[in-house]
Design an enzyme around this catalytic site. Structure first.
Site, mmCIF file in Angstrom:
data_model
loop_
_atom_site.group_PDB
_atom_site.id
_atom_site.type_symbol
_atom_site.label_atom_id
_atom_site.label_comp_id
_atom_site.label_asym_id
_atom_site.label_seq_id
_atom_site.Cartn_x
_atom_site.Cartn_y
_atom_site.Cartn_z
ATOM 1 N N TYR A 33 40.445 35.956 38.294
ATOM 2 C CA TYR A 33 40.663 34.718 37.985
ATOM 3 C C TYR A 33 40.399 33.744 38.721
ATOM 4 O O TYR A 33 40.961 33.673 39.801
ATOM 5 C CB TYR A 33 41.622 34.842 36.800
ATOM 6 C CG TYR A 33 42.772 34.690 37.622
ATOM 7 C CD1 TYR A 33 43.427 36.459 38.161
ATOM 8 C CD2 TYR A 33 43.412 33.893 37.133
ATOM 9 C CE1 TYR A 33 44.369 36.272 38.793
ATOM 10 C CE2 TYR A 33 45.058 33.857 38.372
ATOM 11 C CZ TYR A 33 45.707 34.708 39.102
ATOM 12 O OH TYR A 33 46.895 34.863 39.222
ATOM 13 N N ARG A 52 35.784 31.113 46.443
ATOM 14 C CA ARG A 52 36.378 32.099 45.696
ATOM 15 C C ARG A 52 35.797 32.895 44.971
ATOM 16 O O ARG A 52 35.918 34.100 45.134
ATOM 17 C CB ARG A 52 37.755 31.843 45.616
ATOM 18 C CG ARG A 52 39.267 33.085 45.635
ATOM 19 C CD ARG A 52 40.115 32.507 46.113
ATOM 20 N NE ARG A 52 40.579 32.035 45.329
ATOM 21 C CZ ARG A 52 42.166 31.952 44.877
ATOM 22 N NH1 ARG A 52 43.206 31.559 46.163
ATOM 23 N NH2 ARG A 52 42.521 30.581 44.475
ATOM 24 N N ARG A 101 35.954 52.704 26.405
ATOM 25 C CA ARG A 101 36.587 53.068 26.442
ATOM 26 C C ARG A 101 36.056 54.232 28.229
ATOM 27 O O ARG A 101 35.895 55.460 27.515
ATOM 28 C CB ARG A 101 37.953 53.285 26.480
ATOM 29 C CG ARG A 101 38.520 53.875 28.029
ATOM 30 C CD ARG A 101 39.522 53.618 27.809
ATOM 31 N NE ARG A 101 41.535 53.417 28.681
ATOM 32 C CZ ARG A 101 41.820 54.975 29.768
ATOM 33 N NH1 ARG A 101 41.417 56.058 29.104
ATOM 34 N NH2 ARG A 101 42.536 54.940 30.002
ATOM 35 N N LYS A 150 40.499 38.139 43.317
ATOM 36 C CA LYS A 150 42.086 37.113 42.594
ATOM 37 C C LYS A 150 41.570 37.841 41.309
ATOM 38 O O LYS A 150 41.286 37.285 40.268
ATOM 39 C CB LYS A 150 41.365 35.866 42.923
ATOM 40 C CG LYS A 150 42.997 35.384 41.974
ATOM 41 C CD LYS A 150 43.157 33.901 42.078
ATOM 42 C CE LYS A 150 44.037 32.451 41.465
ATOM 43 N NZ LYS A 150 45.327 33.281 41.536
ATOM 44 N N GLU A 182 53.241 36.938 50.947
ATOM 45 C CA GLU A 182 53.128 36.309 50.137
ATOM 46 C C GLU A 182 54.061 36.043 48.851
ATOM 47 O O GLU A 182 54.650 36.931 48.486
ATOM 48 C CB GLU A 182 51.690 35.368 49.399
ATOM 49 C CG GLU A 182 51.150 36.932 48.636
ATOM 50 C CD GLU A 182 49.884 36.988 48.361
ATOM 51 O OE1 GLU A 182 49.299 35.473 48.502
ATOM 52 O OE2 GLU A 182 49.106 37.832 47.540
ATOM 53 N N LEU A 206 46.102 36.527 49.337
ATOM 54 C CA LEU A 206 45.493 35.942 48.792
ATOM 55 C C LEU A 206 44.857 35.052 49.432
ATOM 56 O O LEU A 206 46.267 34.147 50.117
ATOM 57 C CB LEU A 206 45.781 35.472 47.335
ATOM 58 C CG LEU A 206 44.586 34.410 46.368
ATOM 59 C CD1 LEU A 206 43.361 35.724 45.366
ATOM 60 C CD2 LEU A 206 45.105 33.464 45.179
HETATM 61 N N1 PDD Z 1 48.134 31.654 41.572
HETATM 62 N N2 PDD Z 1 49.243 34.123 46.147
HETATM 63 C C1 PDD Z 1 48.741 34.643 45.073
HETATM 64 C C2 PDD Z 1 49.699 36.270 45.211
HETATM 65 C C3 PDD Z 1 48.629 34.231 43.737
HETATM 66 O O1 PDD Z 1 48.201 34.485 42.406
HETATM 67 C C4 PDD Z 1 48.545 32.789 44.374
HETATM 68 C C5 PDD Z 1 47.727 31.152 43.263
HETATM 69 C C6 PDD Z 1 48.203 31.678 45.054
HETATM 70 C C7 PDD Z 1 47.536 30.334 45.947
HETATM 71 O O2 PDD Z 1 46.502 30.815 45.679
HETATM 72 P P1 PDD Z 1 45.901 29.186 45.097
HETATM 73 O O3 PDD Z 1 46.551 28.145 46.421
HETATM 74 O O4 PDD Z 1 44.726 29.047 45.410
HETATM 75 O O5 PDD Z 1 46.028 28.812 43.935
HETATM 76 C C8 PDD Z 1 48.578 32.938 46.637
HETATM 77 C C9 PDD Z 1 47.442 31.366 40.664
HETATM 78 C C10 PDD Z 1 47.970 29.391 40.614
HETATM 79 C C11 PDD Z 1 48.017 31.920 39.093
HETATM 80 O O6 PDD Z 1 48.384 32.757 39.400
HETATM 81 O O7 PDD Z 1 48.198 31.203 38.310
#
Ligand code: PDD
Length: 286
Positions: A33, A52, A101, A150, A182, A206
Site C-alpha cells: 500500500y 516506492r 485459498r 510497504k 521506527e 520503511l
Molecule cells: N505509514 N514507517 C512506517 C512503519 C510507516 O508505516 C510509515 C508510513 C512511515 C513513514 O513513511 P512515509 O513518510 O512514506 O509516509 C515509516 C503510513 C502513513 C500509514 O501506514 O498510514
C-alpha cells in the site's frame, strides 16, 4: 456523505465497492500500500510514492496494476470527486485471487486487485496535535524482517498504537536488539546539541518518503544530520525528538516512556522542520 472509491477500473460509491473474499490481500496480507497526503487539493510527493510502490511490487514479484500516469489520474480524480482539500489517498495493490485459498501464489497472469479511497482530514497541516507534541512509549519490535516493503501486515503496529493508548500516550517506537527501528507508522528521530539523529535505511525500516524530503531539507537549512543506530535511552536524554510520515508530516515528540524531553513542549528543530516541510510540500504538490 458517501465517498466515491476506486476498485479495479471502476469509480463506485463506497457501499457498492466489492473485493473477493478469496483475495490474497484479505486472506494472506499479500498486498502492498501507499498513503499520499493531499494539501490544497493537490498530491504531495506523488512521484516518491509511485516509485516506492513499484519497488514494493518488484520485491514481492507482484505485477503492476497500471502505469504511473494512470495511477496519477486515479488519485487526482478521486481527490476531485470527493472534494478533498486536505486529507489522504490510500492505495492498495494485492496479488488478487484465483478463486480459492492456497499458500502457493496464483499464476502470474492473475490480475492484481487495485483499490484506492480518499480520507478527508481538514486541519491535517494545522494540526493541534503537532502544537502539543506526541507522547510515546517504547515496545519491542517483533515485526517481520522486510519492513522496507510497504505491506499491509499492520497488526503489530496497530497493537503498538493500542498499547500506547492504554498507557495514556499517542504512539509507540519500536526497539530491536536494543536500538530504535521506527515508530508504528512513522520514522523516528532525536535531536541532541543541534544534531538530528536517525537510523540509516535498511530492510529493518520503511524508507519513508517524508524522511527523504525532511533529511534533504534539513541539510539544505544547514542542520547537522547523522544516520546511525540509536538507543531509546539516548532518545530519552535528547533535547527534542520527532517523527515523520505522509499522514502527520513532521510530528514533535515531547515524552518518551514517561520522560519529558527538554521542557516537555515541541522543540525548535522539529517545529522549524515541520514549517519548512509543509512550505515546500505545498509548493511542489501536483
Ligand atoms: N505509514 N514507517 C512506517 C512503519 C510507516 O508505516 C510509515 C508510513 C512511515 C513513514 O513513511 P512515509 O513518510 O512514506 O509516509 C515509516 C503510513 C502513513 C500509514 O501506514 O498510514
Amino acid at each position: 456523505m458517501t465517498r466515491t472509491v476506486y476498485v479495479n477500473g471502476e469509480y463506485l460509491p463506497e457501499t457498492e465497492a466489492k473485493v473477493s473474499i478469496f483475495d490474497r490481500g484479505f486472506l494472506m496480507a499479500d498486498a502492498v500500500y501507499e498513503v499520499t497526503s493531499v494539501l490544497d487539493g493537490k498530491l504531495i510527493d506523488f512521484e516518491g510514492h509511485a516509485v516506492r510502490l513499484k519497488r514494493s511490487l518488484d520485491e514481492l514479484d507482484m505485477s503492476e496494476p497500471c502505469t504511473k500516469e494512470e495511477l496519477l489520474e486515479i488519485h487526482r480524480k478521486l481527490v476531485e470527486l470527493n472534494g478533498i482539500d486536505e486529507g489522504l489517498v490510500y492505495l492498495q495493490v494485492s496479488r488478487g485471487s484465483d478463486g480459492d485459498r492456497d499458500f502457493v501464489f496464483p499464476s502470474a497472469d492473475t490480475p492484481p486487485t487495485l483499490v484506492l479511497f480518499t480520507q478527508n482530514k481538514p486541519g491535517l497541516a494545522d494540526n493541534p496535535a503537532a502544537r502539543k507534541g506526541a507522547k510515546i512509549i517504547s515496545i519491542e519490535d517483533i515485526r517481520w524482517g522486510r519492513r522496507d516493503i510497504k505491506t499491509v501486515q499492520l497488526l503489530y503496529p496497530s497493537m503498538g498504537k493500542m498499547m500506547a493508548k492504554k498507557a495514556g500516550c499517542d504512539d509507540a517506537w519500536l526497539v530491536e536488539d536494543g536500538f530504535v527501528t521506527e515508530g508504528t507508522s512513522n520514522n523516528a528521530y532525536f535531536v541532541k546539541a543541534g544534531k538530528i539523529v536517525t537510523r540509516p535505511l535498511s530492510n529493518n525500516i520503511l524508507h519513508g518518503i517524508t524522511r527523504k524530503a525532511v533529511m534533504r531539507l534539513a541539510k539544505e537549512a544547514q542542520m547537522e544530520v547523522e544516520e546511525r543506530l540509536f538507543t531509546i535511552d539516548e532518545a530519552k536524554a535528547a533535547d527534542e525528538a520527532f517523527t515523520t510520515s505522509a499522514s502527520a508530516f513532521v510530528m514533535p515528540v515531547v515524552e518518551i516512556d514517561g520522560v519529558a524531553l527538554g521542557d516537555g513542549t515541541p522543540g525548535p528543530i522539529a517545529r522549524r522542520l515541520r514549517e519548512i516541510y509543509l512550505d515546500e510540500a505545498r509548493k511542489t504538490a501536483i
